[in-house]
Design an enzyme around this catalytic site. Structure first.
Site, PDB file in Angstrom:
ATOM      1  N   VAL A  85      41.234  34.511  37.242  1.00 55.27           N
ATOM      2  CA  VAL A  85      42.388  33.985  37.977  1.00 55.27           C
ATOM      3  C   VAL A  85      42.051  33.889  39.468  1.00 55.27           C
ATOM      4  O   VAL A  85      41.698  34.882  40.101  1.00 55.27           O
ATOM      5  CB  VAL A  85      43.634  34.874  37.746  1.00 55.27           C
ATOM      6  CG1 VAL A  85      44.818  34.324  38.523  1.00 55.27           C
ATOM      7  CG2 VAL A  85      43.944  34.956  36.258  1.00 55.27           C
ATOM      8  N   LYS A  86      42.169  32.668  39.988  1.00 50.64           N
ATOM      9  CA  LYS A  86      41.816  32.427  41.396  1.00 50.64           C
ATOM     10  C   LYS A  86      43.053  32.630  42.258  1.00 50.64           C
ATOM     11  O   LYS A  86      44.111  32.035  42.018  1.00 50.64           O
ATOM     12  CB  LYS A  86      41.307  30.990  41.524  1.00 50.64           C
ATOM     13  CG  LYS A  86      40.158  30.820  42.482  1.00 50.64           C
ATOM     14  CD  LYS A  86      39.574  29.424  42.304  1.00 50.64           C
ATOM     15  CE  LYS A  86      38.619  29.095  43.416  1.00 50.64           C
ATOM     16  NZ  LYS A  86      38.174  27.708  43.357  1.00 50.64           N
ATOM     17  N   ILE A  87      42.891  33.476  43.258  1.00 48.55           N
ATOM     18  CA  ILE A  87      44.020  33.923  44.079  1.00 48.55           C
ATOM     19  C   ILE A  87      43.719  33.634  45.544  1.00 48.55           C
ATOM     20  O   ILE A  87      42.614  33.922  46.021  1.00 48.55           O
ATOM     21  CB  ILE A  87      44.186  35.469  43.899  1.00 48.55           C
ATOM     22  CG1 ILE A  87      44.504  35.843  42.451  1.00 48.55           C
ATOM     23  CG2 ILE A  87      45.201  36.055  44.866  1.00 48.55           C
ATOM     24  CD1 ILE A  87      45.908  35.523  41.991  1.00 48.55           C
TER      25      ILE A  87
END
Ligand code: G3P
Length: 222
Positions: A85-87
């Site tokens: 998951v890219k945050i």
């Protein structure tokens, strides 16, 4: 060093994977939106990518609150075991990194532009930190010196967060990232293709084949 493709284009991903040199994929809302226009829906596209790629596939959240990022992250993770998951690297992002880490969900902190940001996301538990070298070069800063500095800072304290060099624009970025000891470089397919090319390889192969064509093939032993 791992090579990731920075694309959501299925043909590019399939082709790259067939070369045996693709360890993963990164996407962002810009790259995904390019592939969705008049073609397919998000879930179908992402599921397809996740079946082609065995390694980590970064999918970016679009929420700007920590709670929103965590909820999106949980949904994205359900799409496949290899989802990362890219945050975004913001205060809300830090909170989300911490929660996602506690849920054993891998994360990629994106839009990193300083050593201090890289330290903060590492402390918050990011699996990957993504410094954007090309966008620093764009504003006359030296993107690669940031990679050197982050490598040194992480090694000083044994941080486990991996340095994922992003916004790669040309093969020299990849070579320099490798020499510095970055863990991953993610690159557009166009840059990936250029890594294998060398004019002396082409010239040498042409000459070998020309010389081979001159011999009497009836004298071959096989
Ligand atoms: O995926 C993030 C990054 O690699 C984007 O690169 O070329 O848009 O700065 P670029």
């Amino acid at each position: 060093m791992k090579f990731f493709l920075d694309t959501a284009n299925i043909k590019e991903i399939e082709e790259g994977v067939s070369w045996g040199c693709v360890d993963g994929v990164t996407t962002n809302p810009t790259l995904i939106s390019k592939e969705l226009v008049g073609k397919t829906d998000f879930k179908t596209l992402v599921k397809k990518i996740l079946t082609i790629v065995e390694g980590p596939v970064s999918l970016e959240v679009t929420s700007i609150t920590a709670d929103g990022m965590v909820e999106e992250g949980k949904k994205l993770k359900k799409l496949g075991n290899n989802v990362v998951v890219k945050i975004p690297t913001t205060i809300e992002g830090l909170k989300a990194l911490k929660v996602l880490k506690s849920l054993n969900i891998k994360t990629n902190a994106t839009l990193v532009f300083s050593v201090n940001q890289a330290l903060m996301v590492a402390k918050a538990g990011a699996t990957y930190a993504s410094p954007f070298v090309g966008r620093l070069d764009d504003i006359s800063e030296d993107g690669m010196s940031l990679i050197e500095d982050i490598r040194e800072a992480y090694d000083n304290y044994d941080f486990e967060t991996k340095i994922l060099v992003a916004s790669v624009r040309h093969p020299i970025h990849v070579k320099e990232a490798a020499l510095i000891g970055a863990d991953v470089a993610t690159m557009p397919f166009d840059v990936f293709k250029k890594l294998i090319n060398h004019p002396k390889t082409e010239e040498g192969l042409k000459r070998f084949l020309e010389d081979w064509a001159k011999i009497d093939k009836s004298k071959l032993m096989f």
